[in-house]
Design a protein around this motif. Structure first.
Motif, PDB file in Angstrom:
ATOM      1  N   ASN A  58       0.827  -1.202   0.000  1.00 36.10           N
ATOM      2  CA  ASN A  58       0.000   0.000   0.000  1.00 36.10           C
ATOM      3  C   ASN A  58       0.870   1.264   0.000  1.00 36.10           C
ATOM      4  O   ASN A  58       0.651   2.194  -0.783  1.00 36.10           O
ATOM      5  N   ASN A  59       1.865   1.274   0.860  1.00 37.34           N
ATOM      6  CA  ASN A  59       2.769   2.422   0.935  1.00 37.34           C
ATOM      7  C   ASN A  59       3.559   2.569  -0.362  1.00 37.34           C
ATOM      8  O   ASN A  59       3.691   3.670  -0.902  1.00 37.34           O
ATOM      9  N   TRP A  60       4.078   1.476  -0.860  1.00 38.90           N
ATOM     10  CA  TRP A  60       4.873   1.537  -2.090  1.00 38.90           C
ATOM     11  C   TRP A  60       4.029   2.038  -3.258  1.00 38.90           C
ATOM     12  O   TRP A  60       4.428   2.950  -3.985  1.00 38.90           O
ATOM     13  N   PHE A  61       2.859   1.453  -3.437  1.00 43.11           N
ATOM     14  CA  PHE A  61       2.017   1.801  -4.580  1.00 43.11           C
ATOM     15  C   PHE A  61       1.626   3.280  -4.551  1.00 43.11           C
ATOM     16  O   PHE A  61       1.683   3.973  -5.575  1.00 43.11           O
ATOM     17  N   ASN A  62       1.241   3.771  -3.392  1.00 46.77           N
ATOM     18  CA  ASN A  62       0.754   5.149  -3.296  1.00 46.77           C
ATOM     19  C   ASN A  62       1.858   6.185  -3.258  1.00 46.77           C
ATOM     20  O   ASN A  62       1.574   7.389  -3.192  1.00 46.77           O
ATOM     21  N   THR A  63       3.105   5.741  -3.305  1.00 44.45           N
ATOM     22  CA  THR A  63       4.220   6.685  -3.438  1.00 44.45           C
ATOM     23  C   THR A  63       4.844   6.616  -4.831  1.00 44.45           C
ATOM     24  O   THR A  63       5.880   7.227  -5.079  1.00 44.45           O
ATOM     25  N   GLN A  64       4.205   5.909  -5.752  1.00 48.19           N
ATOM     26  CA  GLN A  64       4.636   5.919  -7.163  1.00 48.19           C
ATOM     27  C   GLN A  64       3.963   7.122  -7.831  1.00 48.19           C
ATOM     28  O   GLN A  64       3.084   6.991  -8.691  1.00 48.19           O
ATOM     29  N   VAL A  65       4.378   8.307  -7.415  1.00 50.94           N
ATOM     30  CA  VAL A  65       3.627   9.522  -7.733  1.00 50.94           C
ATOM     31  C   VAL A  65       3.558   9.827  -9.230  1.00 50.94           C
ATOM     32  O   VAL A  65       2.521  10.282  -9.728  1.00 50.94           O
ATOM     33  N   ASP A  66       4.628   9.612  -9.960  1.00 48.87           N
ATOM     34  CA  ASP A  66       4.601   9.929 -11.388  1.00 48.87           C
ATOM     35  C   ASP A  66       3.649   9.005 -12.142  1.00 48.87           C
ATOM     36  O   ASP A  66       2.940   9.429 -13.065  1.00 48.87           O
ATOM     37  N   ASP A  67       3.631   7.735 -11.749  1.00 49.79           N
ATOM     38  CA  ASP A  67       2.701   6.796 -12.370  1.00 49.79           C
ATOM     39  C   ASP A  67       1.260   7.164 -12.036  1.00 49.79           C
ATOM     40  O   ASP A  67       0.383   7.142 -12.908  1.00 49.79           O
ATOM     41  N   LEU A  68       1.009   7.482 -10.779  1.00 51.57           N
ATOM     42  CA  LEU A  68      -0.343   7.830 -10.367  1.00 51.57           C
ATOM     43  C   LEU A  68      -0.810   9.123 -11.027  1.00 51.57           C
ATOM     44  O   LEU A  68      -1.995   9.279 -11.344  1.00 51.57           O
ATOM     45  N   ALA A  69       0.119  10.037 -11.246  1.00 52.24           N
ATOM     46  CA  ALA A  69      -0.238  11.294 -11.901  1.00 52.24           C
ATOM     47  C   ALA A  69      -0.747  11.054 -13.316  1.00 52.24           C
ATOM     48  O   ALA A  69      -1.629  11.765 -13.801  1.00 52.24           O
ATOM     49  N   THR A  70      -0.213  10.040 -13.993  1.00 50.84           N
ATOM     50  CA  THR A  70      -0.697   9.754 -15.348  1.00 50.84           C
ATOM     51  C   THR A  70      -2.142   9.275 -15.326  1.00 50.84           C
ATOM     52  O   THR A  70      -2.827   9.332 -16.349  1.00 50.84           O
ATOM     53  N   GLN A  71      -2.605   8.798 -14.163  1.00 49.94           N
ATOM     54  CA  GLN A  71      -3.993   8.364 -14.030  1.00 49.94           C
ATOM     55  C   GLN A  71      -4.936   9.546 -13.787  1.00 49.94           C
ATOM     56  O   GLN A  71      -6.135   9.362 -13.561  1.00 49.94           O
ATOM     57  N   GLY A  72      -4.376  10.744 -13.826  1.00 49.08           N
ATOM     58  CA  GLY A  72      -5.197  11.925 -13.603  1.00 49.08           C
ATOM     59  C   GLY A  72      -5.341  12.280 -12.138  1.00 49.08           C
ATOM     60  O   GLY A  72      -6.187  13.100 -11.774  1.00 49.08           O
ATOM     61  N   LEU A  73      -4.517  11.673 -11.294  1.00 49.97           N
ATOM     62  CA  LEU A  73      -4.616  11.908  -9.857  1.00 49.97           C
ATOM     63  C   LEU A  73      -3.714  13.044  -9.406  1.00 49.97           C
ATOM     64  O   LEU A  73      -2.696  13.337 -10.028  1.00 49.97           O
ATOM     65  N   VAL A  74      -4.098  13.645  -8.303  1.00 50.69           N
ATOM     66  CA  VAL A  74      -3.205  14.519  -7.556  1.00 50.69           C
ATOM     67  C   VAL A  74      -2.719  13.662  -6.385  1.00 50.69           C
ATOM     68  O   VAL A  74      -3.428  13.492  -5.393  1.00 50.69           O
ATOM     69  N   PRO A  75      -1.539  13.054  -6.498  1.00 53.44           N
ATOM     70  CA  PRO A  75      -1.101  12.106  -5.477  1.00 53.44           C
ATOM     71  C   PRO A  75      -1.064  12.732  -4.084  1.00 53.44           C
ATOM     72  O   PRO A  75      -0.698  13.900  -3.918  1.00 53.44           O
ATOM     73  N   ALA A  76      -1.466  11.935  -3.097  1.00 55.14           N
ATOM     74  CA  ALA A  76      -1.470  12.409  -1.717  1.00 55.14           C
ATOM     75  C   ALA A  76      -0.097  12.313  -1.074  1.00 55.14           C
ATOM     76  O   ALA A  76       0.137  12.897  -0.018  1.00 55.14           O
ATOM     77  N   ALA A  77       0.806  11.578  -1.706  1.00 57.80           N
ATOM     78  CA  ALA A  77       2.153  11.434  -1.153  1.00 57.80           C
ATOM     79  C   ALA A  77       2.846  12.788  -1.076  1.00 57.80           C
ATOM     80  O   ALA A  77       2.579  13.698  -1.874  1.00 57.80           O
ATOM     81  N   ALA A  78       3.729  12.921  -0.091  1.00 58.50           N
ATOM     82  CA  ALA A  78       4.416  14.191   0.127  1.00 58.50           C
ATOM     83  C   ALA A  78       5.341  14.555  -1.027  1.00 58.50           C
ATOM     84  O   ALA A  78       5.608  15.734  -1.271  1.00 58.50           O
ATOM     85  N   GLU A  79       5.824  13.551  -1.730  1.00 62.98           N
ATOM     86  CA  GLU A  79       6.707  13.807  -2.863  1.00 62.98           C
ATOM     87  C   GLU A  79       5.917  14.387  -4.036  1.00 62.98           C
ATOM     88  O   GLU A  79       4.862  13.863  -4.408  1.00 62.98           O
TER      89      GLU A  79
END
Length: 450
Positions: free
Chosen positions: A345-366
């Motif tokens: 869960n922690n690893w997946f939700n800190t893959q910020v660049d990948d998540l950003a391509t999904q149209g997300l604003v990642p919650a991770a601090a990075e």
């Protein structure tokens, strides 16, 4: 980023008590079928040897659209690097409420997934129903990776997962069309109404009143005006959905509707897309997660690259926005390997660049980089930077109640009436007030008379 207000923390006892009652009604209160305490979790994980392959299922509803890094590819990278913890991801293609129903049905049948994507407004309700697992002991080590958003996956003193993304409301607009009309990007309600009337006189619209999105869209705007719909007093819920701040939003939209200065298309209807493509719709208040796909219909048209992102107009005393969506990944009741699930869960939700391509604003601090697609569609703007600013401006005191899903239909019905002219926008917030109280009372939760 929004967190549950400190004054709501006393409600954990109320929520836990209600959870017992609700799960008993559902026939799933047997503690042997619902291992949620830390002792049970510890004994389960101790049985796992270092050579054993742990299998974890993850159910999500991310878009996985064209140009996005597929969730399956992200998960595969984890699987390649972690042979002893293998994750299977499944995309749920139905509506959000249908996924919640599926989760509840499967978990109560002892056939649920280990990890599931939940909207922040869904977390308290799933907690009350006893469908999530308390993973505080595993989550704490990851707290600093997520900043303030961490609190969105915490109810009372129990953390049930980790945040994935946030959905601050922002304003999207066609910069070229604004320049042609001689209007500036509005920074407050007064400027917005004036600009909307100027545009409407030319057959253009800088906003769309979205009845089908009333629940989160209008509650988020109320939050942007400084509203706090739910708080606690003397161990009881206090509901204030029809507050003065909410009525600021009601008056704003009523003026636009009365002046015929806004469209009234459902967000997910064909008419909305048609208005976007033919250039009639040149602006709209939207959640940040729409940035990833909202302009797809304009690819290859004369309007490609003309749109920009700006902050939500200021409705209150200071620049502020509210949440419309955003989600986390929760560990569901019955998960056999919660510690390993939280590691993924922690690893997946800190893959910020990948998540950003999904149209997300990642919650991770990075901070994530603005995806190439976004940059192309928004004319080279550093969109992610603008969204990070919106994240920072979120109303930190706006939270949800268990049973918030029951509030939506009443708000949608009232909003549809307002859009057709048979009702008033203020009725939407009155409906939210009444439905919120009824939902809490139906769940056996005490509501203060105020």
């Amino acid at each position: 980023m929004p967190v549950f207000p400190k004054r709501l923390m006393t409600t954990v006892g109320l929520l836990s008590a209600a959870a017992l009652g609700l799960t008993a009604c559902g026939g799933s209160a047997d503690p042997e079928e619902a291992p949620t305490d830390s002792t049970t979790v510890e004994s389960t994980t101790e049985e796992t040897t270092t050579d054993e392959v742990v299998e974890i299922e993850y159910l999500h509803r991310l878009p996985d659209g064209e140009g996005m890094t597929p969730v399956a590819d992200i998960v595969q990278r984890w699987n390649d690097e972690n042979p002893n913890i293998q994750v299977t991801s499944t995309k749920f293609d139905g509506e959000a409420l249908e996924m919640i129903t599926k989760l509840e049905t499967d978990i109560n049948a002892n056939n649920g997934v280990c990890l599931a994507q939940l909207g922040y407004s869904e977390v308290p309700e799933m907690f009350v129903k006893g469908l999530t697992m308390d993973v505080t002991e595993y989550a704490e080590q990851y707290r600093d990776n997520f900043g303030g958003a961490y609190g969105q996956m915490t109810v009372g003193d129990q953390t049930v997962g980790l945040p994935q993304d946030s959905g601050p409301l922002i304003y999207m607009y066609n910069e070229a069309e604004f320049e042609n009309l001689g209007i500036e990007v509005p920074t407050n309600a007064e400027e917005f109404i004036a600009a909307a009337q100027t545009a409407a006189a030319e057959g253009k619209y800088i906003a769309d009143f979205e009845a089908d999105e009333a629940q989160n869209w209008l509650s988020g705007q109320a939050a942007g005006a400084g509203a706090v719909w739910y708080s606690s007093e003397n161990d009881a819920w206090v509901v204030n959905a029809d507050s003065e701040e909410s009525m600021v939003i009601a008056d704003f939209w009523q003026q636009l509707l009365d002046a015929d200065a806004t469209l009234t298309h459902d967000r997910w209807g064909d008419a909305y897309t048609a208005a976007l493509v033919d250039g009639t719709l040149i602006g709209n208040i939207a959640p940040a997660w729409e940035v990833g796909f909202a302009l797809d219909p304009l690819d290859g048209t004369e309007y490609e690259g003309q749109w920009r992102v700006a902050q939500l107009p200021q409705f209150g005393d200071e620049p502020m926005t509210g949440p419309d969506g955003g989600s986390g990944v929760a560990v569901m009741r019955g998960c056999e390997y919660p510690e390993q699930a939280m590691e993924f869960n922690n690893w997946f939700n800190t893959q910020v660049d990948d998540l950003a391509t999904q149209g997300l604003v990642p919650a991770a601090a990075e901070a994530a980089e603005t995806p190439e697609k976004w940059s192309r569609q928004f004319g080279g703007q550093d969109v992610m930077s603008e969204l990070v600013t919106a994240n920072e401006n979120l109303n930190a005191d706006f939270a949800y109640i268990p049973g918030f899903s029951a509030v939506g239909p009443e708000m949608t019905q009232a909003a549809a009436a307002a859009a057709s002219g048979s009702g008033q926008v203020a009725d939407v917030f009155t409906a939210a007030q009444e439905a919120s109280i009824a939902s809490l009372e139906d769940a056996g939760l005490p509501v203060s008379e105020g």
